[in-house]
Motif scaffolding. Structure first.
Motif, PDB file in Angstrom:
ATOM      1  N   ASP A   1       4.297   6.281 -10.268  1.00 24.06           N
ATOM      2  CA  ASP A   1       2.870   6.131 -10.524  1.00 24.06           C
ATOM      3  C   ASP A   1       2.529   4.636 -10.497  1.00 24.06           C
ATOM      4  O   ASP A   1       3.409   3.778 -10.361  1.00 24.06           O
ATOM      5  N   GLN A   2       1.261   4.320 -10.632  1.00 21.56           N
ATOM      6  CA  GLN A   2       0.794   2.954 -10.473  1.00 21.56           C
ATOM      7  C   GLN A   2       1.441   1.997 -11.484  1.00 21.56           C
ATOM      8  O   GLN A   2       1.876   0.901 -11.120  1.00 21.56           O
ATOM      9  N   LYS A   3       1.505   2.394 -12.735  1.00 12.95           N
ATOM     10  CA  LYS A   3       2.036   1.507 -13.774  1.00 12.95           C
ATOM     11  C   LYS A   3       3.545   1.313 -13.620  1.00 12.95           C
ATOM     12  O   LYS A   3       4.056   0.218 -13.873  1.00 12.95           O
ATOM     13  N   THR A   4       4.255   2.339 -13.205  1.00  9.32           N
ATOM     14  CA  THR A   4       5.695   2.212 -13.005  1.00  9.32           C
ATOM     15  C   THR A   4       5.994   1.223 -11.888  1.00  9.32           C
ATOM     16  O   THR A   4       6.868   0.359 -12.019  1.00  9.32           O
ATOM     17  N   LEU A   5       5.263   1.326 -10.775  1.00  7.28           N
ATOM     18  CA  LEU A   5       5.476   0.376  -9.681  1.00  7.28           C
ATOM     19  C   LEU A   5       5.072  -1.037 -10.103  1.00  7.28           C
ATOM     20  O   LEU A   5       5.743  -2.010  -9.756  1.00  7.28           O
ATOM     21  N   LEU A   6       4.019  -1.157 -10.871  1.00 11.21           N
ATOM     22  CA  LEU A   6       3.609  -2.456 -11.390  1.00 11.21           C
ATOM     23  C   LEU A   6       4.733  -3.072 -12.232  1.00 11.21           C
ATOM     24  O   LEU A   6       5.068  -4.253 -12.076  1.00 11.21           O
ATOM     25  N   ASN A   7       5.351  -2.282 -13.089  1.00 13.41           N
ATOM     26  CA  ASN A   7       6.476  -2.760 -13.906  1.00 13.41           C
ATOM     27  C   ASN A   7       7.661  -3.163 -13.034  1.00 13.41           C
ATOM     28  O   ASN A   7       8.357  -4.135 -13.329  1.00 13.41           O
TER      29      ASN A   7
ATOM     30  N   LEU B   1       0.863  -1.175   0.000  1.00  9.43           N
ATOM     31  CA  LEU B   1       0.000   0.000   0.000  1.00  9.43           C
ATOM     32  C   LEU B   1       0.900   1.226   0.000  1.00  9.43           C
ATOM     33  O   LEU B   1       1.690   1.423   0.922  1.00  9.43           O
ATOM     34  N   GLU B   2       0.815   2.026  -1.043  1.00 13.19           N
ATOM     35  CA  GLU B   2       1.654   3.210  -1.175  1.00 13.19           C
ATOM     36  C   GLU B   2       0.825   4.386  -1.685  1.00 13.19           C
ATOM     37  O   GLU B   2      -0.163   4.202  -2.391  1.00 13.19           O
ATOM     38  N   PHE B   3       1.286   5.594  -1.339  1.00 15.30           N
ATOM     39  CA  PHE B   3       0.728   6.766  -1.994  1.00 15.30           C
ATOM     40  C   PHE B   3       1.008   6.642  -3.477  1.00 15.30           C
ATOM     41  O   PHE B   3       2.031   6.092  -3.890  1.00 15.30           O
ATOM     42  N   SER B   4       0.098   7.148  -4.304  1.00 18.44           N
ATOM     43  CA  SER B   4       0.258   6.995  -5.738  1.00 18.44           C
ATOM     44  C   SER B   4      -0.175   8.273  -6.441  1.00 18.44           C
ATOM     45  O   SER B   4      -0.146   9.353  -5.845  1.00 18.44           O
TER      46      SER B   4
ATOM     47  N   ALA C   1      -2.655   3.286  -3.657  1.00 19.61           N
ATOM     48  CA  ALA C   1      -2.943   2.101  -4.452  1.00 19.61           C
ATOM     49  C   ALA C   1      -2.359   0.882  -3.729  1.00 19.61           C
ATOM     50  O   ALA C   1      -1.338   0.982  -3.070  1.00 19.61           O
ATOM     51  N   ILE C   2      -3.040  -0.228  -3.882  1.00 23.10           N
ATOM     52  CA  ILE C   2      -2.538  -1.506  -3.377  1.00 23.10           C
ATOM     53  C   ILE C   2      -2.011  -2.293  -4.569  1.00 23.10           C
ATOM     54  O   ILE C   2      -2.744  -2.560  -5.520  1.00 23.10           O
ATOM     55  N   HIS C   3      -0.731  -2.620  -4.517  1.00 23.98           N
ATOM     56  CA  HIS C   3      -0.099  -3.441  -5.551  1.00 23.98           C
ATOM     57  C   HIS C   3       0.061  -4.863  -5.020  1.00 23.98           C
ATOM     58  O   HIS C   3       0.323  -5.051  -3.837  1.00 23.98           O
ATOM     59  N   SER C   4      -0.070  -5.810  -5.931  1.00 27.28           N
ATOM     60  CA  SER C   4      -0.008  -7.209  -5.546  1.00 27.28           C
ATOM     61  C   SER C   4       0.771  -8.001  -6.602  1.00 27.28           C
ATOM     62  O   SER C   4       0.698  -7.691  -7.795  1.00 27.28           O
ATOM     63  N   GLY C   5       1.509  -9.002  -6.131  1.00 26.80           N
ATOM     64  CA  GLY C   5       2.200  -9.903  -7.043  1.00 26.80           C
ATOM     65  C   GLY C   5       2.462 -11.218  -6.341  1.00 26.80           C
ATOM     66  O   GLY C   5       2.515 -11.272  -5.108  1.00 26.80           O
ATOM     67  N   PHE C   6       2.630 -12.278  -7.121  1.00 26.57           N
ATOM     68  CA  PHE C   6       2.857 -13.604  -6.570  1.00 26.57           C
ATOM     69  C   PHE C   6       4.216 -14.148  -7.006  1.00 26.57           C
ATOM     70  O   PHE C   6       4.674 -13.858  -8.101  1.00 26.57           O
TER      71      PHE C   6
ATOM     72  N   LYS D   1      -4.823  -1.870  -7.365  1.00 22.03           N
ATOM     73  CA  LYS D   1      -6.174  -1.331  -7.177  1.00 22.03           C
ATOM     74  C   LYS D   1      -6.047   0.056  -6.578  1.00 22.03           C
ATOM     75  O   LYS D   1      -5.406   0.237  -5.537  1.00 22.03           O
ATOM     76  N   ASN D   2      -6.621   1.037  -7.259  1.00 25.84           N
ATOM     77  CA  ASN D   2      -6.616   2.398  -6.749  1.00 25.84           C
ATOM     78  C   ASN D   2      -7.648   2.557  -5.639  1.00 25.84           C
ATOM     79  O   ASN D   2      -8.746   2.008  -5.726  1.00 25.84           O
ATOM     80  N   LEU D   3      -7.281   3.295  -4.629  1.00 22.50           N
ATOM     81  CA  LEU D   3      -8.201   3.672  -3.555  1.00 22.50           C
ATOM     82  C   LEU D   3      -8.233   5.190  -3.495  1.00 22.50           C
ATOM     83  O   LEU D   3      -7.216   5.855  -3.752  1.00 22.50           O
ATOM     84  N   SER D   4      -9.361   5.750  -3.146  1.00 20.07           N
ATOM     85  CA  SER D   4      -9.510   7.206  -3.010  1.00 20.07           C
ATOM     86  C   SER D   4      -9.007   7.939  -4.248  1.00 20.07           C
ATOM     87  O   SER D   4      -8.163   8.827  -4.179  1.00 20.07           O
TER      88      SER D   4
END
Length: 126
Positions: free
Chosen positions: A92-98, A44-47, A119-124, A111-114
């Motif tokens: 930003d969200q996509k950069t952290l996802l990458n 969970l990070e500021f985004s 945003a909550i990022h998830s990976g397995f 998933k963006n919140l507020s």
């Protein structure tokens, strides 16, 4: 940091507002390393705000109003200014996802919140 230990390794690794204070690539690789196969990483990070009309107001608020409020309430505007600047500089969200994908995580999502303030990022780990 929160992690949930299974007998053969860490099953879940949860982090909140911590990646901005560490070297992201190394921290994500280490999180991937310590997770057991099938383990999940959550962050969970500021985004970045995704609703443009609100984005300008939010930036004005965090960069100008928040430090003034911090000065009055906590007598510490510098910490609130640092917080605003670190939020503004964070991925930003996509950069952290990458970054998650490059660290070896699979089935990455966010998933963006507020409106994207956080945003909550998830990976397995497969």
């Amino acid at each position: 940091f929160f992690f949930f230990q299974a007998e053969d390794g860490i099953r879940d690794f949860c982090l909140s507002r911590g990646l901005g204070d560490v070297y992201k690539r190394q921290a994500l690789r280490e999180a991937h390393r310590v997770l057991k196969k099938g383990g999940r990483f959550l962050c969970l990070e500021f985004s970045k705000v995704q609703f443009e009309p609100f984005s300008s107001f939010y930036k004005l608020y965090t960069m100008n109003i928040l430090p003034v409020m911090g000065s009055f309430i906590a007598r510490d505007s510098d910490s609130y200014r640092y917080l605003a600047e670190s939020i503004d500089k964070f991925d930003d969200q996509k950069t952290l996802l990458n970054r998650l994908e490059r660290a070896g995580f699979s089935y990455c999502s966010y998933k963006n919140l507020s409106l994207g303030i956080v945003a909550i990022h998830s990976g397995f780990k497969l």
